[in-house]
Design a protein around this motif. Structure first.
Motif, PDB file in Angstrom:
ATOM      1  N   VAL A 134     -17.583  44.432   5.454  1.00  0.00           N
ATOM      2  CA  VAL A 134     -18.980  44.849   5.535  1.00  0.00           C
ATOM      3  C   VAL A 134     -19.541  45.018   4.135  1.00  0.00           C
ATOM      4  O   VAL A 134     -18.949  45.672   3.289  1.00  0.00           O
ATOM      5  CB  VAL A 134     -19.090  46.179   6.307  1.00  0.00           C
ATOM      6  N   LEU A 135     -20.685  44.408   3.888  1.00  0.00           N
ATOM      7  CA  LEU A 135     -21.324  44.471   2.580  1.00  0.00           C
ATOM      8  C   LEU A 135     -22.746  44.982   2.738  1.00  0.00           C
ATOM      9  O   LEU A 135     -23.327  44.884   3.813  1.00  0.00           O
ATOM     10  CB  LEU A 135     -21.357  43.081   1.931  1.00  0.00           C
ATOM     11  N   PRO A 136     -23.368  45.504   1.675  1.00  0.00           N
ATOM     12  CA  PRO A 136     -24.757  45.921   1.774  1.00  0.00           C
ATOM     13  C   PRO A 136     -25.654  44.741   2.136  1.00  0.00           C
ATOM     14  O   PRO A 136     -25.359  43.594   1.800  1.00  0.00           O
ATOM     15  CB  PRO A 136     -25.078  46.437   0.360  1.00  0.00           C
ATOM     16  N   SER A 137     -26.757  45.039   2.830  1.00  0.00           N
ATOM     17  CA  SER A 137     -27.697  43.991   3.220  1.00  0.00           C
ATOM     18  C   SER A 137     -28.335  43.354   2.001  1.00  0.00           C
ATOM     19  O   SER A 137     -28.687  44.052   1.054  1.00  0.00           O
ATOM     20  CB  SER A 137     -28.793  44.593   4.102  1.00  0.00           C
ATOM     21  N   PRO A 138     -28.504  42.019   2.004  1.00  0.00           N
ATOM     22  CA  PRO A 138     -29.154  41.373   0.870  1.00  0.00           C
ATOM     23  C   PRO A 138     -30.576  41.886   0.701  1.00  0.00           C
ATOM     24  O   PRO A 138     -31.243  42.213   1.664  1.00  0.00           O
ATOM     25  CB  PRO A 138     -29.167  39.890   1.274  1.00  0.00           C
ATOM     26  N   SER A 139     -31.053  41.930  -0.530  1.00  0.00           N
ATOM     27  CA  SER A 139     -32.402  42.415  -0.788  1.00  0.00           C
ATOM     28  C   SER A 139     -33.412  41.337  -0.453  1.00  0.00           C
ATOM     29  O   SER A 139     -33.071  40.171  -0.266  1.00  0.00           O
ATOM     30  CB  SER A 139     -32.543  42.781  -2.276  1.00  0.00           C
ATOM     31  N   ALA A 140     -34.674  41.745  -0.373  1.00  0.00           N
ATOM     32  CA  ALA A 140     -35.730  40.780  -0.064  1.00  0.00           C
ATOM     33  C   ALA A 140     -35.788  39.696  -1.141  1.00  0.00           C
ATOM     34  O   ALA A 140     -36.088  38.534  -0.856  1.00  0.00           O
ATOM     35  CB  ALA A 140     -37.063  41.498   0.044  1.00  0.00           C
ATOM     36  N   VAL A 165     -26.534  27.778   3.435  1.00  0.00           N
ATOM     37  CA  VAL A 165     -26.735  27.407   2.026  1.00  0.00           C
ATOM     38  C   VAL A 165     -28.078  27.928   1.526  1.00  0.00           C
ATOM     39  O   VAL A 165     -28.185  28.505   0.446  1.00  0.00           O
ATOM     40  CB  VAL A 165     -26.666  25.874   1.861  1.00  0.00           C
ATOM     41  N   GLN A 166     -29.120  27.757   2.327  1.00  0.00           N
ATOM     42  CA  GLN A 166     -30.463  28.161   1.922  1.00  0.00           C
ATOM     43  C   GLN A 166     -30.572  29.671   1.716  1.00  0.00           C
ATOM     44  O   GLN A 166     -31.167  30.146   0.751  1.00  0.00           O
ATOM     45  CB  GLN A 166     -31.473  27.706   2.976  1.00  0.00           C
ATOM     46  N   SER A 167     -29.992  30.442   2.632  1.00  0.00           N
ATOM     47  CA  SER A 167     -30.120  31.898   2.582  1.00  0.00           C
ATOM     48  C   SER A 167     -29.055  32.569   1.720  1.00  0.00           C
ATOM     49  O   SER A 167     -29.208  33.725   1.324  1.00  0.00           O
ATOM     50  CB  SER A 167     -30.047  32.475   3.999  1.00  0.00           C
ATOM     51  N   GLY A 168     -27.955  31.848   1.446  1.00  0.00           N
ATOM     52  CA  GLY A 168     -26.853  32.469   0.716  1.00  0.00           C
ATOM     53  C   GLY A 168     -26.009  33.387   1.571  1.00  0.00           C
ATOM     54  O   GLY A 168     -25.216  34.185   1.056  1.00  0.00           O
ATOM     55  N   LEU A 169     -26.177  33.283   2.908  1.00  0.00           N
ATOM     56  CA  LEU A 169     -25.418  34.128   3.835  1.00  0.00           C
ATOM     57  C   LEU A 169     -24.283  33.323   4.464  1.00  0.00           C
ATOM     58  O   LEU A 169     -24.420  32.126   4.711  1.00  0.00           O
ATOM     59  CB  LEU A 169     -26.331  34.663   4.937  1.00  0.00           C
ATOM     60  N   PRO A 170     -23.154  33.965   4.763  1.00  0.00           N
ATOM     61  CA  PRO A 170     -22.048  33.255   5.412  1.00  0.00           C
ATOM     62  C   PRO A 170     -22.401  32.911   6.856  1.00  0.00           C
ATOM     63  O   PRO A 170     -23.293  33.519   7.457  1.00  0.00           O
ATOM     64  CB  PRO A 170     -20.890  34.253   5.346  1.00  0.00           C
ATOM     65  N   SER A 171     -21.703  31.939   7.406  1.00  0.00           N
ATOM     66  CA  SER A 171     -21.913  31.540   8.799  1.00  0.00           C
ATOM     67  C   SER A 171     -20.679  31.881   9.628  1.00  0.00           C
ATOM     68  O   SER A 171     -19.587  32.089   9.094  1.00  0.00           O
ATOM     69  CB  SER A 171     -22.212  30.047   8.892  1.00  0.00           C
ATOM     70  N   LEU A 172     -20.881  31.924  10.952  1.00  0.00           N
ATOM     71  CA  LEU A 172     -19.793  32.212  11.883  1.00  0.00           C
ATOM     72  C   LEU A 172     -19.786  31.170  12.987  1.00  0.00           C
ATOM     73  O   LEU A 172     -20.843  30.822  13.527  1.00  0.00           O
ATOM     74  CB  LEU A 172     -19.960  33.605  12.507  1.00  0.00           C
ATOM     75  N   SER A 173     -18.604  30.696  13.343  1.00  0.00           N
ATOM     76  CA  SER A 173     -18.464  29.746  14.442  1.00  0.00           C
ATOM     77  C   SER A 173     -18.156  30.501  15.732  1.00  0.00           C
ATOM     78  O   SER A 173     -17.840  31.692  15.720  1.00  0.00           O
ATOM     79  CB  SER A 173     -17.332  28.761  14.151  1.00  0.00           C
ATOM     80  N   THR A 174     -18.237  29.796  16.842  1.00  0.00           N
ATOM     81  CA  THR A 174     -17.893  30.402  18.135  1.00  0.00           C
ATOM     82  C   THR A 174     -16.456  30.914  18.113  1.00  0.00           C
ATOM     83  O   THR A 174     -16.171  32.027  18.568  1.00  0.00           O
ATOM     84  CB  THR A 174     -18.053  29.363  19.263  1.00  0.00           C
ATOM     85  N   ARG A 175     -15.554  30.108  17.582  1.00  0.00           N
ATOM     86  CA  ARG A 175     -14.141  30.497  17.545  1.00  0.00           C
ATOM     87  C   ARG A 175     -13.940  31.778  16.736  1.00  0.00           C
ATOM     88  O   ARG A 175     -13.199  32.678  17.153  1.00  0.00           O
ATOM     89  CB  ARG A 175     -13.303  29.361  16.950  1.00  0.00           C
ATOM     90  N   GLU A 176     -14.596  31.864  15.585  1.00  0.00           N
ATOM     91  CA  GLU A 176     -14.438  33.053  14.739  1.00  0.00           C
ATOM     92  C   GLU A 176     -14.951  34.309  15.448  1.00  0.00           C
ATOM     93  O   GLU A 176     -14.321  35.372  15.376  1.00  0.00           O
ATOM     94  CB  GLU A 176     -15.180  32.857  13.423  1.00  0.00           C
ATOM     95  N   LEU A 177     -16.088  34.186  16.131  1.00  0.00           N
ATOM     96  CA  LEU A 177     -16.630  35.357  16.819  1.00  0.00           C
ATOM     97  C   LEU A 177     -15.770  35.768  18.013  1.00  0.00           C
ATOM     98  O   LEU A 177     -15.569  36.958  18.255  1.00  0.00           O
ATOM     99  CB  LEU A 177     -18.056  35.066  17.287  1.00  0.00           C
ATOM    100  N   LEU A 178     -15.258  34.794  18.750  1.00  0.00           N
ATOM    101  CA  LEU A 178     -14.455  35.133  19.930  1.00  0.00           C
ATOM    102  C   LEU A 178     -13.085  35.697  19.561  1.00  0.00           C
ATOM    103  O   LEU A 178     -12.410  36.285  20.405  1.00  0.00           O
ATOM    104  CB  LEU A 178     -14.295  33.904  20.827  1.00  0.00           C
TER     105      LEU A 178
END
Length: 263
Positions: free
Chosen positions: A6-12, A71-84
């Motif tokens: 868990v990391l702090p929320s990205p700033s605006a 890539v655009q937002s700089g946020l990581p992504s999650l796949s269905t497998r990772e979430l399940l």
């Protein structure tokens, strides 16, 4: 599970000056410049979001759109497998209605031990409203977003909330077996009247005196929320445009905590 701590929320500012999504898709070889021009023309004619139009036309898949948004937002992504692979956070899901998850396609994934930091899977990394609702419903101060596809979130929502619903059914059944024969009702129902105009609140309270209710008033959203938590009223009369916290978000918290009184 592949989920980072868990990391702090990205700033605006993190999202300011972002590169066009079409440019990223062209650079990664997912589309051609011609595909982007066609999507832009369709967007001008029909409206909607360019990335979703590319998916609907079959030009790209949802996974490619998620990668580009990541890539655009700089946020990581999650796949269905990772979430399940993650254990459903039953406590969070119990306080975050399935209706909210399905309508906005957002899903709380986990929280830190103190509840202040919450991981949230979203289809739109720029949806500030979704983040605000999560903070109101779950009480966290920092939200970290992960990007996931529409199909992924729908599948995981079905899976996780099915488990929660089964657990709730078991609990309800046990409570019914041990419930007393007669239900004890409160002697006087509590009515919360929240209006920024004190004279309006007073007039409503005066008109309800004869009903035998306990009347509590508030002139701003913060005080209304405090009363909800302390007194648990059964009837709410709330102005939508309350100062501080608007009536809509007060209602969200009321519903999120399982209350079903009249509003």
């Amino acid at each position: 599970s592949g989920i980072s701590p868990v990391l702090p929320s990205p700033s605006a500012q993190h999202f300011s000056g972002r590169r066009p999504l079409g440019q990223i898709l062209v650079e990664t070889g997912a589309v051609t410049a011609g595909d982007i021009e066609i999507a832009r023309a369709e967007q001008r004619a029909r409206g909607g979001r360019g990335g979703e139009l590319l998916v609907l036309s079959g030009t790209i898949g949802e996974d490619e759109l998620v990668k580009a948004l990541s890539v655009q937002s700089g946020l990581p992504s999650l796949s269905t497998r990772e979430l399940l692979l993650v254990d459903p956070p039953a406590e969070l899901l119990a306080r975050f209605p399935r209706e909210a998850a399905e309508s906005r396609l957002v899903l709380p994934v986990r929280a830190s031990d103190d509840g202040e930091n919450i991981d949230l899977a979203v289809i739109d990394p720029y949806d500030a409203r979704a983040v605000l609702e999560v903070k109101i419903m779950l009480g966290g101060s920092n939200v970290t977003r992960f990007v996931a596809s529409r199909a992924t979130l729908r599948e995981v929502i079905r899976s996780w909330y099915r488990d929660v619903d089964d657990a709730l059914d078991d609990t309800t059944s046990r409570l019914a077996d041990t419930a007393p024969d007669e239900e004890t009702l409160p002697e006087r129902p509590i009515v919360l009247i929240a209006d920024s105009d004190a004279s309006v609140a007073a007039a409503l309270a005066e008109s309800l005196k004869a009903e035998g209710c306990e009347l509590v008033t508030a002139s701003d959203g913060k005080r209304a929320r405090e009363i909800l938590r302390e007194r648990k009223p059964s009837v709410l009369l709330i102005e939508a445009a309350l100062p501080g916290i608007d009536g809509y978000n007060v209602l969200l918290e009321y519903r999120a905590n399982g209350h079903t009184g009249a509003v």
